[in-house]
Design an enzyme around this catalytic site. Structure first.
Site, PDB file in Angstrom:
ATOM      1  N   ASP A  53      -6.706  -0.464 -39.100  1.00 58.89           N
ATOM      2  CA  ASP A  53      -7.564   0.420 -39.880  1.00 58.89           C
ATOM      3  C   ASP A  53      -8.329   1.281 -38.885  1.00 58.89           C
ATOM      4  O   ASP A  53      -9.154   0.772 -38.128  1.00 58.89           O
ATOM      5  CB  ASP A  53      -8.515  -0.413 -40.734  1.00 58.89           C
ATOM      6  CG  ASP A  53      -9.470   0.426 -41.577  1.00 58.89           C
ATOM      7  OD1 ASP A  53      -9.581   1.646 -41.333  1.00 58.89           O
ATOM      8  OD2 ASP A  53     -10.122  -0.143 -42.479  1.00 58.89           O
ATOM      9  N   VAL A  54      -8.049   2.581 -38.851  1.00 55.55           N
ATOM     10  CA  VAL A  54      -8.631   3.425 -37.812  1.00 55.55           C
ATOM     11  C   VAL A  54     -10.145   3.563 -37.939  1.00 55.55           C
ATOM     12  O   VAL A  54     -10.802   3.992 -36.987  1.00 55.55           O
ATOM     13  CB  VAL A  54      -7.983   4.826 -37.803  1.00 55.55           C
ATOM     14  CG1 VAL A  54      -6.498   4.735 -37.472  1.00 55.55           C
ATOM     15  CG2 VAL A  54      -8.219   5.570 -39.114  1.00 55.55           C
ATOM     16  N   ASN A  80      -3.383  11.311 -37.474  1.00 58.06           N
ATOM     17  CA  ASN A  80      -2.908  11.729 -38.787  1.00 58.06           C
ATOM     18  C   ASN A  80      -3.537  10.982 -39.954  1.00 58.06           C
ATOM     19  O   ASN A  80      -3.621  11.520 -41.052  1.00 58.06           O
ATOM     20  CB  ASN A  80      -1.382  11.559 -38.834  1.00 58.06           C
ATOM     21  CG  ASN A  80      -0.821  11.696 -40.219  1.00 58.06           C
ATOM     22  OD1 ASN A  80      -0.754  12.771 -40.787  1.00 58.06           O
ATOM     23  ND2 ASN A  80      -0.400  10.561 -40.793  1.00 58.06           N
ATOM     24  N   TYR A 149     -13.646  15.573 -48.422  1.00 62.28           N
ATOM     25  CA  TYR A 149     -12.434  15.891 -47.670  1.00 62.28           C
ATOM     26  C   TYR A 149     -12.619  17.185 -46.885  1.00 62.28           C
ATOM     27  O   TYR A 149     -12.308  17.258 -45.690  1.00 62.28           O
ATOM     28  CB  TYR A 149     -11.264  16.021 -48.638  1.00 62.28           C
ATOM     29  CG  TYR A 149      -9.929  16.276 -47.973  1.00 62.28           C
ATOM     30  CD1 TYR A 149      -9.217  15.236 -47.386  1.00 62.28           C
ATOM     31  CD2 TYR A 149      -9.367  17.552 -47.957  1.00 62.28           C
ATOM     32  CE1 TYR A 149      -7.986  15.463 -46.784  1.00 62.28           C
ATOM     33  CE2 TYR A 149      -8.140  17.787 -47.357  1.00 62.28           C
ATOM     34  CZ  TYR A 149      -7.455  16.743 -46.784  1.00 62.28           C
ATOM     35  OH  TYR A 149      -6.240  16.976 -46.189  1.00 62.28           O
ATOM     36  N   LYS A 153     -12.554  17.815 -42.756  1.00 65.75           N
ATOM     37  CA  LYS A 153     -11.533  18.650 -42.132  1.00 65.75           C
ATOM     38  C   LYS A 153     -12.151  19.822 -41.366  1.00 65.75           C
ATOM     39  O   LYS A 153     -11.606  20.257 -40.342  1.00 65.75           O
ATOM     40  CB  LYS A 153     -10.520  19.126 -43.168  1.00 65.75           C
ATOM     41  CG  LYS A 153      -9.678  17.985 -43.738  1.00 65.75           C
ATOM     42  CD  LYS A 153      -8.954  17.194 -42.640  1.00 65.75           C
ATOM     43  CE  LYS A 153      -8.057  16.109 -43.186  1.00 65.75           C
ATOM     44  NZ  LYS A 153      -7.313  15.394 -42.131  1.00 65.75           N
TER      45      LYS A 153
END
Length: 244
Positions: A53-54, A80, A149, A153
């Site tokens: 889990d990053v 990613n 989101y 980004k």
């Protein structure tokens, strides 16, 4: 190393790299999809599957230790792994937990992996490597009801620029690929109808994730003296130019 390699763009990139002769560390939160990626790469491919889990610092540490133990060095990180979060939720109804979930994976997870990659690339011999961050069309323009989101980004662009600057003395190159409407699980609803800026629902065109993967491969295989700083790959007719 490819994070989020169990599905979608991550899987496509992992398979494309493996087919081009790269040894690939495929990371993701669930072991079974990673094993499916490795199986799809074929028996001759060198694919290391690591459940991680990053957003968890301990998982990220263990992930990079596994890669170092197997390969001794790291030449490429494709950052990613990401999540859109709950779709279509108005700003005033977005919970703190939902906000944190998106930020933890998309931004903090990318930072943790980039930091670990940076440490490894600085100390290895020959020194250096490449980090490619998965941005988004949303790094430029938002969709309705996508504040978490979109914010992450936009932040990814700042992360990319800082990594590029700080990596110069160590031959660490960093670029970003901004992707629009690749055909994955995340974009299935776009093909049936998704809210537009004018309040209407409209189906949007998508492209094959393999087209994205070929671009990542091109970026990855450049010599470290050259870098694609930012690239935008999108379905040709999607509403990006002129969105809003």
């Amino acid at each position: 190393m490819v994070t989020g390699a169990g599905s979608g763009i991550g899987r496509s990139v992992a398979l494309t790299l493996a087919a081009a002769g790269w040894a690939v560390a495929a990371a993701g939160r669930r072991a079974e999809p990673l094993e499916e990626t490795a199986e799809a790469a074929g028996p001759d491919a060198d694919v290391l599957c690591v459940r991680a889990d990053v957003s968890d610092p301990d998982d990220v540490t263990a992930l990079f230790e596994s890669v170092r133990a197997r390969y001794g060095r790291l030449d490429l990180l494709f950052n990613n792994a990401g999540t859109f979060g709950p779709g279509g939720v108005p700003l005033e109804d977005l919970t703190y937990e939902a906000w944190r979930s998106v930020v933890d994976v998309n931004l903090t997870g990318s930072f943790l992996c980039a930091q670990a990659a940076f440490r490894q690339m600085k100390r290895q011999d020959p020194q250096g490597g490449r980090i490619i961050n998965n941005g988004s069309i949303s790094a430029h323009v938002p969709r309705p009801n996508s504040i978490a989101y979109t914010a992450t980004k936009h932040a990814m662009t700042g992360l990319t620029k800082s990594l590029s600057l700080d990596g110069r003395p160590y031959r660490i190159a960093c670029g970003q690929i901004d992707i629009g409407n690749a055909a994955t699980e995340m974009t299935e609803r776009m093909q049936t109808g998704i809210l537009q800026a004018n309040g209407q629902l409209a189906a949007e065109p998508v492209m094959d994730a393999a087209d994205v993967a070929r671009t990542v491969l091109h970026m990855a295989e450049l010599p470290l003296e050259a870098n694609v700083q930012f690239a935008t790959v999108m379905a040709t007719s999607m509403p990006y130019i002129g969105r809003g």
